[in-house]
Scaffold this motif. Structure first.
Motif, PDB file in Angstrom:
ATOM      1  N   GLY A   1       4.668 103.833  64.406  1.00  0.00           N
ATOM      2  CA  GLY A   1       5.366 105.075  63.872  1.00  0.00           C
ATOM      3  C   GLY A   1       6.894 104.890  63.927  1.00  0.00           C
ATOM      4  O   GLY A   1       7.295 104.025  64.410  1.00  0.00           O
ATOM      5  N   ASP A   2       7.682 105.739  63.211  1.00  0.00           N
ATOM      6  CA  ASP A   2       9.171 105.609  63.224  1.00  0.00           C
ATOM      7  C   ASP A   2       9.409 104.107  62.728  1.00  0.00           C
ATOM      8  O   ASP A   2       8.864 103.605  61.678  1.00  0.00           O
ATOM      9  CB  ASP A   2       9.695 106.060  64.445  1.00  0.00           C
ATOM     10  N   PHE A   3      10.426 103.696  63.375  1.00  0.00           N
ATOM     11  CA  PHE A   3      10.724 102.291  62.891  1.00  0.00           C
ATOM     12  C   PHE A   3       9.710 101.123  63.194  1.00  0.00           C
ATOM     13  O   PHE A   3       9.386 100.304  62.652  1.00  0.00           O
ATOM     14  CB  PHE A   3      11.935 101.647  63.996  1.00  0.00           C
ATOM     15  N   GLY A   4       8.562 101.465  64.041  1.00  0.00           N
ATOM     16  CA  GLY A   4       7.363 100.912  64.333  1.00  0.00           C
ATOM     17  C   GLY A   4       6.609 100.667  63.077  1.00  0.00           C
ATOM     18  O   GLY A   4       6.073  99.624  62.637  1.00  0.00           O
ATOM     19  N   SER A   5       6.586 101.678  62.244  1.00  0.00           N
ATOM     20  CA  SER A   5       5.830 101.650  60.933  1.00  0.00           C
ATOM     21  C   SER A   5       6.842 100.759  59.907  1.00  0.00           C
ATOM     22  O   SER A   5       6.041  99.939  59.075  1.00  0.00           O
ATOM     23  CB  SER A   5       6.052 102.849  60.135  1.00  0.00           C
TER      24      SER A   5
ATOM     25  N   LEU B   1      -2.898  97.574  58.586  1.00  0.00           N
ATOM     26  CA  LEU B   1      -2.007  98.472  59.115  1.00  0.00           C
ATOM     27  C   LEU B   1      -2.409  99.801  59.341  1.00  0.00           C
ATOM     28  O   LEU B   1      -3.295 100.411  58.522  1.00  0.00           O
ATOM     29  CB  LEU B   1      -0.764  98.566  58.307  1.00  0.00           C
ATOM     30  N   HIS B   2      -2.238 100.315  60.536  1.00  0.00           N
ATOM     31  CA  HIS B   2      -2.257 101.846  60.735  1.00  0.00           C
ATOM     32  C   HIS B   2      -0.984 102.362  60.928  1.00  0.00           C
ATOM     33  O   HIS B   2      -0.301 101.896  61.871  1.00  0.00           O
ATOM     34  CB  HIS B   2      -3.224 102.100  61.956  1.00  0.00           C
ATOM     35  N   VAL B   3      -0.535 103.307  60.301  1.00  0.00           N
ATOM     36  CA  VAL B   3       0.757 104.026  60.256  1.00  0.00           C
ATOM     37  C   VAL B   3       0.704 105.551  60.318  1.00  0.00           C
ATOM     38  O   VAL B   3      -0.066 106.183  59.650  1.00  0.00           O
ATOM     39  CB  VAL B   3       1.760 103.482  59.215  1.00  0.00           C
ATOM     40  N   THR B   4       1.773 106.017  60.980  1.00  0.00           N
ATOM     41  CA  THR B   4       2.031 107.554  61.221  1.00  0.00           C
ATOM     42  C   THR B   4       3.245 108.262  60.349  1.00  0.00           C
ATOM     43  O   THR B   4       3.544 109.128  60.224  1.00  0.00           O
ATOM     44  CB  THR B   4       1.842 107.983  62.566  1.00  0.00           C
ATOM     45  N   PHE B   5       3.913 107.052  59.868  1.00  0.00           N
ATOM     46  CA  PHE B   5       5.301 107.390  59.360  1.00  0.00           C
ATOM     47  C   PHE B   5       5.393 106.474  58.119  1.00  0.00           C
ATOM     48  O   PHE B   5       5.403 105.339  58.251  1.00  0.00           O
ATOM     49  CB  PHE B   5       6.410 106.919  60.376  1.00  0.00           C
ATOM     50  N   LEU B   6       5.795 107.252  56.991  1.00  0.00           N
ATOM     51  CA  LEU B   6       6.183 106.531  55.840  1.00  0.00           C
ATOM     52  C   LEU B   6       7.505 106.811  55.153  1.00  0.00           C
ATOM     53  O   LEU B   6       8.264 107.602  55.233  1.00  0.00           O
ATOM     54  CB  LEU B   6       5.050 107.436  54.659  1.00  0.00           C
ATOM     55  N   VAL B   7       7.771 105.333  54.688  1.00  0.00           N
ATOM     56  CA  VAL B   7       9.085 105.275  53.952  1.00  0.00           C
ATOM     57  C   VAL B   7       8.796 104.936  52.567  1.00  0.00           C
ATOM     58  O   VAL B   7       8.291 104.160  52.131  1.00  0.00           O
ATOM     59  CB  VAL B   7       9.915 104.089  54.455  1.00  0.00           C
ATOM     60  N   THR B   8       8.937 106.084  51.821  1.00  0.00           N
ATOM     61  CA  THR B   8       8.558 106.346  50.424  1.00  0.00           C
ATOM     62  C   THR B   8       9.778 106.698  49.522  1.00  0.00           C
ATOM     63  O   THR B   8      10.682 107.264  50.089  1.00  0.00           O
ATOM     64  CB  THR B   8       7.525 107.298  50.210  1.00  0.00           C
TER      65      THR B   8
END
Length: 391
Positions: free
Chosen positions: A177-181, A198-205
């Motif tokens: 999540g956050d920078f971890g994503s 991968l499993h993420v909770t935060f997206l950079v799009t």
């Protein structure tokens, strides 16, 4: 061969005595009555938190809790790296890298270690068990401070890939999540033969593309929400991405300054209905702040934003992440998108809205997060066989 040194948290009495002295001699700013959190960290709440920190918070008890988990340090690319390494009691458990962001540390994941490493003891199934590797990011907490420039997400991802090699994991999953994503995405881009999913909770799009046509009502609302957020909530980002050294003096010298800087984000970014302590206790808030205080990494952690900006990595990657990606959508996350936008940047194989939760789901809603990680990674098919571990 990579060397691993056992590590435990043991802060000196002198550091804690100095902290008490600094807390007792705080010079408080004024605040306009009745403004609450509108201008930033609420004065009344912060005074209450600091009084608890000085008179009731028990750091030694937290050390005992934290030190129950196996921890190690090693050197990678000239930087000390700290990590928790919990091996599952289940033979052939899958390796999973858990990656935090700012302003956080590995303690964010303490509540999910049991459910992920030993799911059968927490109502799950043995086949969903993971060996967990939970590093402190370079410059953060017990991996800090950094001692040279250039620790951007790509370099960190390379270091973590090297760490997983040293631990004996040829293939692994990653959650962030956050920078971890961001780091999880960089791992998949730079080491595609290593990352099973991968499993993420935060997206950079990015936004919509011309071929997408008009935005849906949901996309239009998300864009409006994001515009408001960008206008009123990103001052910290602009400062840390441009002049991180300026704020570093306050964050390393003043525990109250550090607490104000971090707790304002915890209040804004959690799904708390207007009361932070409905999702995070004072002890949890202060334990997180203390990991920065006792390591003097309030400043160096902020440099990650600067290094990311200088490397041109602040926005979405120009390359699509082709590893299978599962996304857990928590309703109070900072940056949200629809699945069709996310699929421009990620090979999304699972998209799961959650009932509640914000930017720190491992702290706020650990059961939801652990369940979604297990379900998502179980559903990913065609991944390579994974090896056992050393370390």
């Amino acid at each position: 061969m990579m060397e691993f040194t056992p590590f435990s948290v043991k802060v000196s009495d002198e550091v804690l005595t100095d902290l008490d002295r600094r807390l007792a001699s705080t010079r408080w700013p004024d605040a306009i009555p009745g403004t609450g959190w509108t201008y930033g960290t609420d004065l009344g709440y912060l005074q209450e938190l600091i009084a608890y920190w000085k008179d009731q918070f028990d750091w030694r008890s937290f050390e005992v809790r934290f030190n129950k988990f196996p921890q190690f340090t090693t050197m990678i690319d000239g930087q000390r790296m700290h990590f928790i390494h919990v091996k599952s009691p289940v033979p052939d458990a899958k390796p999973l890298l858990l990656l935090h962001g700012w302003p956080s540390s590995p303690l964010e994941f303490l509540k999910v270690i049991g459910p992920l490493s030993n799911p059968a003891a927490h109502g799950g199934r043995d086949e969903d068990a993971f060996d967990l590797v939970i590093p402190s990011l370079p410059g953060f907490a017990f991996s800090g401070p950094t001692n040279d420039a250039g620790w951007h997400p790509g370099r960190i991802a390379d270091a973590f890939a090297e760490l997983m090699t040293g631990l004996g994991y040829d293939y692994f999953f990653a959650h962030g999540g956050d920078f971890g994503s961001v780091l999880a995405g960089q791992l998949a881009l730079r080491h595609p033969d290593r990352v099973s999913g991968l499993h993420v909770t935060f997206l950079v799009t990015g936004g919509l593309r011309p071929e997408d046509g008009d935005p849906t009502p949901e996309e239009a609302q998300l864009a409006d929400d994001q515009a408001v957020y960008n206008m009123v909530e990103t001052g910290y980002l602009a400062l840390q991405a441009s002049k991180p050294q300026t704020i570093a003096y306050s964050l390393v010298d003043s525990p109250v300054g550090l607490a104000a800087w971090i707790v304002e984000k915890l209040n804004t970014w959690t799904d708390n209905g207007g009361d932070l302590e409905t999702v995070l206790s004072k002890d949890e808030i202060l334990a997180n702040i203390m990991t920065y205080w006792v390591t003097a990494t309030g400043g160096s952690s902020g440099r990650l934003y600067f290094e990311t900006a200088v490397a041109g990595m602040m926005g979405p990657s120009a390359k699509r992440v082709e590893a299978p990606v599962a996304v857990a959508i928590f309703p109070h996350e900072l940056y949200r998108a629809t699945r069709r936008v996310a699929e421009h940047h990620y090979n999304v194989v699972r998209w799961t809205p959650q009932a509640k939760g914000g930017h720190f789901p491992a702290l706020e809603q650990p059961e939801f997060l652990a369940t979604d990680i297990r379900d998502s990674l179980r559903a990913m098919s065609g991944v390579p066989a994974v090896d056992g571990s050393a370390g």
